[in-house]
Design an enzyme around this catalytic site. Structure first.
Site, short mmCIF file in Angstrom:
data_model
loop_
_atom_site.label_atom_id
_atom_site.label_comp_id
_atom_site.label_asym_id
_atom_site.label_seq_id
_atom_site.Cartn_x
_atom_site.Cartn_y
_atom_site.Cartn_z
N LEU A 145 0.82 -1.20 0.00
CA LEU A 145 0.00 0.00 0.00
C LEU A 145 0.86 1.26 0.00
CD1 LEU A 145 -2.80 1.35 0.21
CD2 LEU A 145 -2.58 1.17 2.70
N THR A 173 9.52 7.45 4.00
CA THR A 173 10.30 6.74 5.00
C THR A 173 10.22 5.24 4.78
OG1 THR A 173 8.64 6.36 6.75
CG2 THR A 173 9.67 8.55 6.65
N LYS A 208 16.12 -0.38 1.17
CA LYS A 208 14.70 -0.21 0.82
C LYS A 208 14.43 1.20 0.30
CE LYS A 208 12.81 -3.74 3.91
NZ LYS A 208 11.95 -4.03 5.08
N SER A 233 -6.32 3.42 9.02
CA SER A 233 -6.90 2.41 9.90
C SER A 233 -7.25 1.16 9.09
CB SER A 233 -8.14 2.99 10.60
OG SER A 233 -8.70 2.06 11.51
N TYR A 267 -3.47 -6.50 16.46
CA TYR A 267 -3.57 -5.65 15.25
C TYR A 267 -4.89 -4.90 15.26
CZ TYR A 267 -4.04 -4.34 10.34
OH TYR A 267 -4.24 -3.62 9.17
N LYS A 314 -5.87 -0.76 15.58
CA LYS A 314 -6.67 -0.03 14.59
C LYS A 314 -7.90 0.61 15.23
CE LYS A 314 -3.90 -0.70 11.20
NZ LYS A 314 -3.10 0.43 10.67
N THR A 356 -2.24 -7.58 -0.15
CA THR A 356 -0.86 -7.25 0.22
C THR A 356 -0.28 -8.38 1.06
OG1 THR A 356 -1.46 -6.10 2.27
CG2 THR A 356 -1.43 -4.79 0.24
#
Length: 398
Positions: free
Chosen positions: A17, A44, A50, A209, A232, A236, A289
């Site tokens: 994402l 970032t 990366k 979120s 997780y 959120k 993803t």
């Protein structure tokens, strides 16, 4: 936005994402803003390799836009920094670097995140799919997560660096919420100088979120989600409460110190023009993803399952991260006047689609929002977050 230079910081840009978000910000900016304006993207990642790979990917994307007829020239600037959001010393270091290099930031998109997923309860998964396919792949309750994961923090001490049991923090909590929360406060001088001056908004905090921000997953007595199997989802739900209550009177005793620059050591001159930094809430819908690590065959099966859900009528199975980035891009690139007219800070904005895969942005229901105990929970949440921020600020000072 109408300002000459729009400066947008995006965390977690190296894949999925985040990478699609950076790509779409560039494309949508060029399509919607006048040729006299520029976009300065601050990206970032967690490591230098990366960062290099991400920059090359975006340079190639910009080149493809030029080949397609867009006049890019010097309208897009790219900057890359490294930060580990589970390491508060790293967060402080990034904030220091940014305050040295920039005089303002218009938008910060808190995209980076993680989950400590360890597997899938396949029996439960198939039962859910057989019972209600769309619900099963929208609100899955068959993901297995590790419990009690923490991250040690290195604390400055006389004669060296100190670590210990008192210097740990919930890993998922820190990656998804607290690292961003701490960073936002440390960047407040730059955010106070941000915005396009078309309204009363200075800089914008855009939180990412999830549809899985269940009310049942969050417990104030377990703010960091260390004792739950839903760490997780807890993080959120905390994000939802935090963002949607950032401007209500009930939380003002604590939001006032968060949005203040008083304890940020800085040489940036802050404009005191009455405009305020505002907080906005988004989610990417359901994207294919790699946040849950799966064998490539299972990953392919997951993607097919998402498409089936869309064809059965789900608006949230966007599948492609590019479509998932729609809600964040809209809130980042719209003018302050547009944002204010639709009272955007009071809504959870979701990336959505239709049967054919057209990109959309829709309001999303938030369980319990505005209910009887909403303000009570919100006030106590902000109090505990601010107490924790001040505690860690003192620890990091040594």
């Amino acid at each position: 936005m109408s300002s000459t230079e729009l400066i947008v910081l995006v965390t977690g840009v190296n894949s999925g994402l985040g990478l699609a978000l950076a790509q779409r910000l560039v494309s949508d900016f060029l399509a919607s803003h006048p040729s006299s304006s520029t976009l300065n993207l601050i990206l970032t990642t967690r490591s230098t390799p990366k960062s290099v790979a991400t920059l090359q990917y975006l340079v190639n994307h910009i080149a493809s836009l030029e080949n397609a007829g867009y006049t890019v020239a010097s309208r897009i600037k790219l900057n890359s920094f490294q930060v580990d959001l589970t390491n508060l010393a790293s967060v402080v270091s990034l904030a220091d670097e940014l305050r040295q290099k920039f005089q303002k930031i218009d938008v910060v998109i808190f995209n980076a995140g993680m989950g400590r997923f360890t597997g899938i309860d396949w029996l439960q998964c198939f039962k859910c799919l057989a019972s209600n396919w769309i619900n099963a792949v929208t609100y899955p309750d068959y993901k297995i997560q590790a419990v009690g994961c923490t991250k040690s923090q290195k604390i400055a001490a006389i004669g060296g660096v100190e670590e210990g049991a008192s210097h740990v923090i919930g890993e998922v909590f820190c990656a998804n919420v607290f690292g961003h929360y701490y960073l936002a406060h440390e960047l407040m001088p730059l955010l106070r100088n941000g915005g396009d001056h078309s309204g009363d908004i200075a800089g914008r905090l855009v939180w990412v979120s999830s549809l899985e921000a269940y009310k049942r997953a969050f417990n104030l007595e377990d703010l960091q989600g260390l004792n739950t199997t839903l760490s997780y989802e807890s993080s959120k739900r905390l994000t939802d409460v935090l963002s949607l209550s950032a401007s209500i009177p009930a939380t003002e005793p604590y939001t006032k110190s968060f949005f203040s620059c008083d304890d940020v050591e800085d040489s940036v001159t802050v404009k005191d023009d009455g405009r305020k930094v505002k907080s906005y809430l988004t989610h990417p819908g359901i994207c294919a993803t790699s946040i849950v690590q799966l064998h490539f065959i299972l990953s392919f099966g997951m993607t097919i399952a998402f498409y089936i859900a869309r064809w059965l009528g789900s608006p949230w199975h966007v599948v492609k991260p590019w479509i998932g980035a729609a809600s964040m891009c809209e809130l980042a690139l719209a003018s302050s006047q547009e944002i204010e007219e639709k009272h955007a800070e009071n809504v959870k904005w979701g990336s959505a689609t239709n049967f054919w895969g057209a990109s959309q942005v829709r309001p999303t229901d938030v369980e319990g929002y505005g209910g009887e105990d909403w303000e009570v929970v919100a006030r106590e949440t902000w109090k505990r977050l601010e107490d924790l921020r001040k505690l860690w600020k003192n620890k990091l000072k040594g």
